[in-house]
Design a protein around this motif. Structure first.
Motif, PDB file in Angstrom:
ATOM      1  N   UNK A   1     -12.450   2.123   6.267  1.00 47.69           N
ATOM      2  CA  UNK A   1     -12.256   2.199   4.821  1.00 47.69           C
ATOM      3  C   UNK A   1     -10.791   2.034   4.403  1.00 47.69           C
ATOM      4  N   UNK A   2      -9.867   2.616   5.157  1.00 50.28           N
ATOM      5  CA  UNK A   2      -8.461   2.503   4.783  1.00 50.28           C
ATOM      6  C   UNK A   2      -7.940   1.085   4.988  1.00 50.28           C
ATOM      7  N   UNK A   3      -8.354   0.419   6.059  1.00 53.42           N
ATOM      8  CA  UNK A   3      -7.943  -0.977   6.264  1.00 53.42           C
ATOM      9  C   UNK A   3      -8.509  -1.872   5.163  1.00 53.42           C
ATOM     10  N   UNK A   4      -9.697  -1.542   4.699  1.00 55.07           N
ATOM     11  CA  UNK A   4     -10.308  -2.295   3.613  1.00 55.07           C
ATOM     12  C   UNK A   4      -9.479  -2.173   2.336  1.00 55.07           C
ATOM     13  N   UNK A   5      -8.855  -1.017   2.135  1.00 53.79           N
ATOM     14  CA  UNK A   5      -7.968  -0.848   0.976  1.00 53.79           C
ATOM     15  C   UNK A   5      -6.790  -1.816   1.061  1.00 53.79           C
ATOM     16  N   UNK A   6      -6.214  -1.975   2.253  1.00 51.05           N
ATOM     17  CA  UNK A   6      -5.084  -2.896   2.414  1.00 51.05           C
ATOM     18  C   UNK A   6      -5.528  -4.337   2.202  1.00 51.05           C
ATOM     19  N   UNK A   7      -6.707  -4.674   2.704  1.00 52.78           N
ATOM     20  CA  UNK A   7      -7.238  -6.022   2.486  1.00 52.78           C
ATOM     21  C   UNK A   7      -7.492  -6.266   1.001  1.00 52.78           C
ATOM     22  N   UNK A   8      -7.927  -5.245   0.284  1.00 54.08           N
ATOM     23  CA  UNK A   8      -8.146  -5.365  -1.158  1.00 54.08           C
ATOM     24  C   UNK A   8      -6.837  -5.593  -1.898  1.00 54.08           C
ATOM     25  N   UNK A   9      -5.791  -4.905  -1.474  1.00 57.71           N
ATOM     26  CA  UNK A   9      -4.483  -5.090  -2.096  1.00 57.71           C
ATOM     27  C   UNK A   9      -3.997  -6.526  -1.897  1.00 57.71           C
ATOM     28  N   UNK A  10      -4.050  -7.007  -0.670  1.00 52.41           N
ATOM     29  CA  UNK A  10      -3.608  -8.379  -0.388  1.00 52.41           C
ATOM     30  C   UNK A  10      -4.506  -9.400  -1.085  1.00 52.41           C
TER      31      UNK A  10
ATOM     32  N   UNK B   1       1.106  -0.304   6.318  1.00 48.09           N
ATOM     33  CA  UNK B   1       1.130   0.949   5.567  1.00 48.09           C
ATOM     34  C   UNK B   1       1.208   2.131   6.513  1.00 48.09           C
ATOM     35  N   UNK B   2       1.820   3.179   6.016  1.00 44.68           N
ATOM     36  CA  UNK B   2       1.973   4.409   6.787  1.00 44.68           C
ATOM     37  C   UNK B   2       1.178   5.520   6.128  1.00 44.68           C
ATOM     38  N   UNK B   3       0.408   6.223   6.951  1.00 44.10           N
ATOM     39  CA  UNK B   3      -0.390   7.349   6.467  1.00 44.10           C
ATOM     40  C   UNK B   3       0.417   8.643   6.493  1.00 44.10           C
ATOM     41  N   UNK B   4       0.065   9.545   5.619  1.00 42.43           N
ATOM     42  CA  UNK B   4       0.659  10.877   5.658  1.00 42.43           C
ATOM     43  C   UNK B   4       0.194  11.584   6.930  1.00 42.43           C
ATOM     44  N   UNK B   5       0.916  12.616   7.338  1.00 44.27           N
ATOM     45  CA  UNK B   5       0.549  13.363   8.537  1.00 44.27           C
ATOM     46  C   UNK B   5      -0.559  14.378   8.285  1.00 44.27           C
ATOM     47  N   UNK B   6      -0.600  14.918   7.072  1.00 44.42           N
ATOM     48  CA  UNK B   6      -1.550  15.981   6.745  1.00 44.42           C
ATOM     49  C   UNK B   6      -2.803  15.415   6.076  1.00 44.42           C
ATOM     50  N   UNK B   7      -3.901  16.132   6.263  1.00 46.05           N
ATOM     51  CA  UNK B   7      -5.160  15.768   5.617  1.00 46.05           C
ATOM     52  C   UNK B   7      -5.140  16.203   4.158  1.00 46.05           C
ATOM     53  N   UNK B   8      -5.737  15.480   3.246  1.00 47.08           N
ATOM     54  CA  UNK B   8      -6.360  14.175   3.486  1.00 47.08           C
ATOM     55  C   UNK B   8      -5.286  13.116   3.682  1.00 47.08           C
ATOM     56  N   UNK B   9      -5.402  12.346   4.758  1.00 51.84           N
ATOM     57  CA  UNK B   9      -4.401  11.333   5.066  1.00 51.84           C
ATOM     58  C   UNK B   9      -4.583  10.142   4.135  1.00 51.84           C
ATOM     59  N   UNK B  10      -3.482   9.735   3.510  1.00 50.24           N
ATOM     60  CA  UNK B  10      -3.508   8.583   2.609  1.00 50.24           C
ATOM     61  C   UNK B  10      -2.228   7.785   2.817  1.00 50.24           C
ATOM     62  N   UNK B  11      -2.237   6.550   2.356  1.00 50.63           N
ATOM     63  CA  UNK B  11      -1.058   5.702   2.483  1.00 50.63           C
ATOM     64  C   UNK B  11       0.009   6.179   1.510  1.00 50.63           C
TER      65      UNK B  11
ATOM     66  N   UNK C   1      -2.245  -7.589 -10.905  1.00 45.89           N
ATOM     67  CA  UNK C   1      -3.019  -7.010  -9.799  1.00 45.89           C
ATOM     68  C   UNK C   1      -3.337  -5.541 -10.057  1.00 45.89           C
ATOM     69  N   UNK C   2      -4.579  -5.275 -10.419  1.00 46.22           N
ATOM     70  CA  UNK C   2      -5.010  -3.911 -10.689  1.00 46.22           C
ATOM     71  C   UNK C   2      -5.003  -3.031  -9.449  1.00 46.22           C
ATOM     72  N   UNK C   3      -5.245  -3.625  -8.290  1.00 41.06           N
ATOM     73  CA  UNK C   3      -5.205  -2.837  -7.060  1.00 41.06           C
ATOM     74  C   UNK C   3      -3.771  -2.362  -6.794  1.00 41.06           C
ATOM     75  N   UNK C   4      -2.791  -3.222  -7.092  1.00 40.17           N
ATOM     76  CA  UNK C   4      -1.387  -2.812  -6.957  1.00 40.17           C
ATOM     77  C   UNK C   4      -1.088  -1.647  -7.893  1.00 40.17           C
ATOM     78  N   UNK C   5      -1.576  -1.715  -9.115  1.00 37.04           N
ATOM     79  CA  UNK C   5      -1.348  -0.633 -10.074  1.00 37.04           C
ATOM     80  C   UNK C   5      -1.913   0.682  -9.544  1.00 37.04           C
ATOM     81  N   UNK C   6      -3.066   0.613  -8.881  1.00 37.17           N
ATOM     82  CA  UNK C   6      -3.645   1.823  -8.304  1.00 37.17           C
ATOM     83  C   UNK C   6      -2.798   2.331  -7.140  1.00 37.17           C
ATOM     84  N   UNK C   7      -2.387   1.432  -6.245  1.00 35.86           N
ATOM     85  CA  UNK C   7      -1.566   1.831  -5.097  1.00 35.86           C
ATOM     86  C   UNK C   7      -0.270   2.498  -5.556  1.00 35.86           C
ATOM     87  N   UNK C   8       0.325   1.982  -6.610  1.00 34.31           N
ATOM     88  CA  UNK C   8       1.593   2.536  -7.077  1.00 34.31           C
ATOM     89  C   UNK C   8       1.452   3.968  -7.604  1.00 34.31           C
ATOM     90  N   UNK C   9       0.231   4.418  -7.831  1.00 34.87           N
ATOM     91  CA  UNK C   9      -0.002   5.799  -8.267  1.00 34.87           C
ATOM     92  C   UNK C   9       0.177   6.798  -7.118  1.00 34.87           C
TER      93      UNK C   9
END
Length: 137
Positions: A39-48, A75-85, A116-124
């Motif tokens: 799922x997380x890799x799919x987010x990166x593919x969606x951004x690109x 992308x780098x994930x956080x160390x703590x859960x929930x892990x996110x970029x 790019x709406x996905x970029x707008x979401x990532x920037x949040x």
């Protein structure tokens, strides 16, 4: 506009999501990572993919000569859960014999700042860095 997907468990850690355009398998760390996105890799593919669609459209509209382009996303994930970029680096690679760097910079800027709406979401939730590389052929 409302978007809808339906996700069905296929056993183990494999899921299949359907949308109006077809089917896409995803997984969450099971044995099928060679045939499915996490799922997380799919987010990166969606951004690109989102930005790539903008680029393809704007290159044509602005009549910029590009032989090819691709987008690398790391992308780098956080160390703590929930892990996110929390850190994302995008590199746009443009290939051609006569690249108009000024117009290509404008095209990338329009994608990441306006379209790019996905970029707008990532920037949040992430610090997104963008780089452009030009490759003469």
């Amino acid at each position: 506009m409302i978007n809808k997907v339906q996700t069905t468990w296929k056993g183990g850690m494999l899921f299949e999501s359907t949308n109006p355009g077809g089917k896409l398998s995803i997984n969450d760390g099971g044995d099928s990572v060679d045939v499915a996105y996490t799922p997380k890799a799919l987010m990166l593919a969606s951004l690109a993919g989102c930005s790539g669609l903008d680029i393809a459209s704007l290159v044509k509209k602005m009549r910029v000569d590009v032989d090819d382009f691709n987008i690398d996303v790391e992308a780098e994930l956080t160390d703590e859960h929930p892990k996110y970029y929390h850190k994302v680096a995008m590199t746009y690679h443009f290939y051609g014999s006569d690249l108009d760097q000024k117009k290509l910079q404008k095209i990338v800027d329009l994608s990441i700042e306006k379209y790019c709406g996905v970029m707008a979401m990532f920037e949040k939730f992430a610090d997104v860095k963008v780089n452009i590389e030009y490759h003469a052929q």
